[in-house]
Design an enzyme around this catalytic site. Sequence first.
Site, PDB file in Angstrom:
ATOM      1  N   GLY A  13      55.073 106.463   0.558  1.00 47.70           N
ATOM      2  CA  GLY A  13      54.274 105.503   0.332  1.00 47.70           C
ATOM      3  C   GLY A  13      53.997 104.637   1.722  1.00 47.70           C
ATOM      4  O   GLY A  13      54.895 104.326   2.771  1.00 47.70           O
ATOM      5  N   ARG A  86      60.670 120.837  -2.370  1.00 52.75           N
ATOM      6  CA  ARG A  86      60.445 121.493  -3.735  1.00 52.75           C
ATOM      7  C   ARG A  86      58.921 121.478  -3.805  1.00 52.75           C
ATOM      8  O   ARG A  86      58.477 120.677  -4.800  1.00 52.75           O
ATOM      9  CB  ARG A  86      61.487 120.632  -4.893  1.00 52.75           C
ATOM     10  CG  ARG A  86      61.425 119.391  -4.582  1.00 52.75           C
ATOM     11  CD  ARG A  86      62.517 118.456  -5.288  1.00 52.75           C
ATOM     12  NE  ARG A  86      62.222 117.025  -5.429  1.00 52.75           N
ATOM     13  CZ  ARG A  86      61.624 116.655  -6.653  1.00 52.75           C
ATOM     14  NH1 ARG A  86      61.213 117.321  -7.715  1.00 52.75           N
ATOM     15  NH2 ARG A  86      61.103 115.192  -6.610  1.00 52.75           N
ATOM     16  N   GLY A 122      60.622 107.147   4.310  1.00 55.90           N
ATOM     17  CA  GLY A 122      61.699 106.385   3.406  1.00 55.90           C
ATOM     18  C   GLY A 122      62.780 107.234   3.102  1.00 55.90           C
ATOM     19  O   GLY A 122      62.774 108.356   3.601  1.00 55.90           O
ATOM     20  N   ASP A 123      63.324 107.083   2.173  1.00 51.64           N
ATOM     21  CA  ASP A 123      64.596 107.827   1.597  1.00 51.64           C
ATOM     22  C   ASP A 123      64.314 109.409   1.350  1.00 51.64           C
ATOM     23  O   ASP A 123      64.802 110.197   1.979  1.00 51.64           O
ATOM     24  CB  ASP A 123      65.233 107.321   0.202  1.00 51.64           C
ATOM     25  CG  ASP A 123      66.513 107.690  -0.135  1.00 51.64           C
ATOM     26  OD1 ASP A 123      67.347 107.840   0.560  1.00 51.64           O
ATOM     27  OD2 ASP A 123      66.529 108.080  -1.391  1.00 51.64           O
ATOM     28  N   THR A 145      59.939 101.234   4.747  1.00 52.27           N
ATOM     29  CA  THR A 145      59.533 101.244   3.336  1.00 52.27           C
ATOM     30  C   THR A 145      59.484  99.586   2.985  1.00 52.27           C
ATOM     31  O   THR A 145      60.142  98.724   3.702  1.00 52.27           O
ATOM     32  CB  THR A 145      60.934 101.710   2.292  1.00 52.27           C
ATOM     33  OG1 THR A 145      60.569 101.035   1.077  1.00 52.27           O
ATOM     34  CG2 THR A 145      62.260 101.209   3.125  1.00 52.27           C
ATOM     35  N   ASP A 147      60.280  98.569   0.419  1.00 55.05           N
ATOM     36  CA  ASP A 147      61.454  98.502  -0.612  1.00 55.05           C
ATOM     37  C   ASP A 147      62.595  97.710   0.236  1.00 55.05           C
ATOM     38  O   ASP A 147      63.532  97.156  -0.664  1.00 55.05           O
ATOM     39  CB  ASP A 147      61.570  99.490  -1.613  1.00 55.05           C
ATOM     40  CG  ASP A 147      60.596 100.058  -2.130  1.00 55.05           C
ATOM     41  OD1 ASP A 147      59.461  99.440  -2.555  1.00 55.05           O
ATOM     42  OD2 ASP A 147      60.558 101.333  -2.609  1.00 55.05           O
ATOM     43  N   ASP A 149      65.221  99.236   0.952  1.00 57.68           N
ATOM     44  CA  ASP A 149      66.275  99.949   0.200  1.00 57.68           C
ATOM     45  C   ASP A 149      66.998 101.078   0.944  1.00 57.68           C
ATOM     46  O   ASP A 149      67.653 101.816   0.579  1.00 57.68           O
ATOM     47  CB  ASP A 149      66.038 100.323  -1.058  1.00 57.68           C
ATOM     48  CG  ASP A 149      64.821 101.585  -1.040  1.00 57.68           C
ATOM     49  OD1 ASP A 149      64.263 101.861  -0.058  1.00 57.68           O
ATOM     50  OD2 ASP A 149      64.591 102.212  -2.032  1.00 57.68           O
ATOM     51  N   ARG A 191      61.028  99.816  -6.506  1.00 58.97           N
ATOM     52  CA  ARG A 191      61.829 100.859  -7.044  1.00 58.97           C
ATOM     53  C   ARG A 191      62.970 100.539  -7.603  1.00 58.97           C
ATOM     54  O   ARG A 191      63.138  99.595  -8.390  1.00 58.97           O
ATOM     55  CB  ARG A 191      62.066 101.982  -5.908  1.00 58.97           C
ATOM     56  CG  ARG A 191      61.005 103.437  -6.356  1.00 58.97           C
ATOM     57  CD  ARG A 191      61.644 104.360  -5.740  1.00 58.97           C
ATOM     58  NE  ARG A 191      60.308 105.035  -4.908  1.00 58.97           N
ATOM     59  CZ  ARG A 191      59.502 105.434  -5.517  1.00 58.97           C
ATOM     60  NH1 ARG A 191      59.316 105.866  -6.543  1.00 58.97           N
ATOM     61  NH2 ARG A 191      58.479 106.169  -4.679  1.00 58.97           N
TER      62      ARG A 191
HETATM   63  O1  F6P Z   1      58.639 102.967  -2.204  1.00 64.05           O
HETATM   64  C1  F6P Z   1      57.230 102.199  -2.092  1.00 64.05           C
HETATM   65  C2  F6P Z   1      56.844 102.162  -3.258  1.00 64.05           C
HETATM   66  O2  F6P Z   1      55.438 101.139  -3.167  1.00 64.05           O
HETATM   67  C3  F6P Z   1      57.603 101.749  -4.385  1.00 64.05           C
HETATM   68  O3  F6P Z   1      57.826 100.281  -4.261  1.00 64.05           O
HETATM   69  C4  F6P Z   1      56.856 102.048  -5.689  1.00 64.05           C
HETATM   70  O4  F6P Z   1      57.743 102.160  -6.797  1.00 64.05           O
HETATM   71  C5  F6P Z   1      56.207 103.284  -5.207  1.00 64.05           C
HETATM   72  O5  F6P Z   1      56.313 103.244  -3.754  1.00 64.05           O
HETATM   73  C6  F6P Z   1      54.704 103.401  -5.639  1.00 64.05           C
HETATM   74  O6  F6P Z   1      54.146 104.537  -5.416  1.00 64.05           O
HETATM   75  P1  F6P Z   1      52.771 105.050  -5.616  1.00 64.05           P
HETATM   76  O7  F6P Z   1      51.968 104.862  -4.383  1.00 64.05           O
HETATM   77  O8  F6P Z   1      53.006 106.642  -5.680  1.00 64.05           O
HETATM   78  O9  F6P Z   1      52.338 104.598  -6.713  1.00 64.05           O
END
Ligand code: F6P
Length: 366
Positions: A13, A86, A122-123, A145, A147, A149, A191
């Site tokens: 993201g 994967r 991120g992770d 991120t 988040d 985290d 998340r």
């Molecule tokens: O990791 C960043 C984040 O924005 C999270 O907070 C959220 O759960 C996720 O990405 C949303 O991802 P997407 O852009 O695939 O909806």
Amino acid sequence: MNIHRIAISTGGGDAPGLNAVIRAATLAALQRGWEIFGIRDGYNGLLVPEQYPQGWLVPLTRNEVRGITHLGGTIIGTTNQNDPMRFPVRDADGTIHEVDRTDELVEAFHTHGLDALISVGGDGSLTIANALSKKGLRVVGVPKTIDNDLDQTVATFGFETAVAFATECLDRLHTTAESHHRVIVVEMMGRYAGWIALESGISGSADVILIPEIPYDLQKVAEKIREREKFGSKFAIVVVAEGAKPVGGEITVHSRPAGRLERLGGVGQKVADELRVLTGKETRLVVLGHLLRGGSPTASDRQLALRFGAAAVRALAEGKHGVMVALDPPRVKYVPLDKATHRIKTVPLDSDIILTARDIGVCFGD
Ligand code: F6P
């Protein structure tokens, strides 16, 4: 082996500050006489080059990175699909199986004469970076991120920008909630960690903050809302992290797409519906969603991102790889990628911020 050509990719993201990383890494690389390229959309440019008729390697020049520090998003694109570890492949009968394409990625780097990779992510993206590093590629990770985290770094850029925006939203929601005597539930991303909900909830004077680290009981939340009424406050702001779950219950998953992480979302609706029944009050839901990922990075997020981008290039110049740059105030240090991707950083229950919230009367639903 000396470095002449490097690549940078942004994966997962997006987060405000990615462009500042790209700018700093580009200028620091050019200053050393290196060439630097951006890979389009995470590793997609390498994995599905046919989707990029204009080319999947973007030469990064001074011109290309001029005036981008303040821009949200990423000029080279990103994706949280097509994980090379994967990678989803559709069979003739329509079923999908996953294959590991990391060897191909390493090979593609050699074929294109790329000596090293700066992987901003991120992770998930840093786990991929770690796998590539173990296969012999010189990789330096940059943590990103909203988040907050990621373990091993005190902060990630994008988080402060997200918290500042969420706080402004809470300020705006207060006036309408109070005028209409309503309960307003605000669902926020993050998340499996409650950092955004917690920090914006405190800054924005939320009455209730529900986070993944503290399973909630809505009876307790309803009690809090009733207690407020006794003191004349006929409204309430309830912040809910998307990963929050009830005591003994499950996290709310929106969907589980193949080859990518599960998508969270929907807990806010459940909380709003149940609180309407439990309190008899008019209730509204606001989902901040992807608004939290946009906008111009705050000044400190810009600085952190610039510091990380420059530090990643310094690491490569000093012969370091297989590491992630990390903030350890006042300095930026390097930690092994192995260690950085070991576990996620959640909110410690005995942290000062939780204690502060409890002392000022915030309800966590416990
Ligand atoms: O990791 C960043 C984040 O924005 C999270 O907070 C959220 O759960 C996720 O990405 C949303 O991802 P997407 O852009 O695939 O909806």
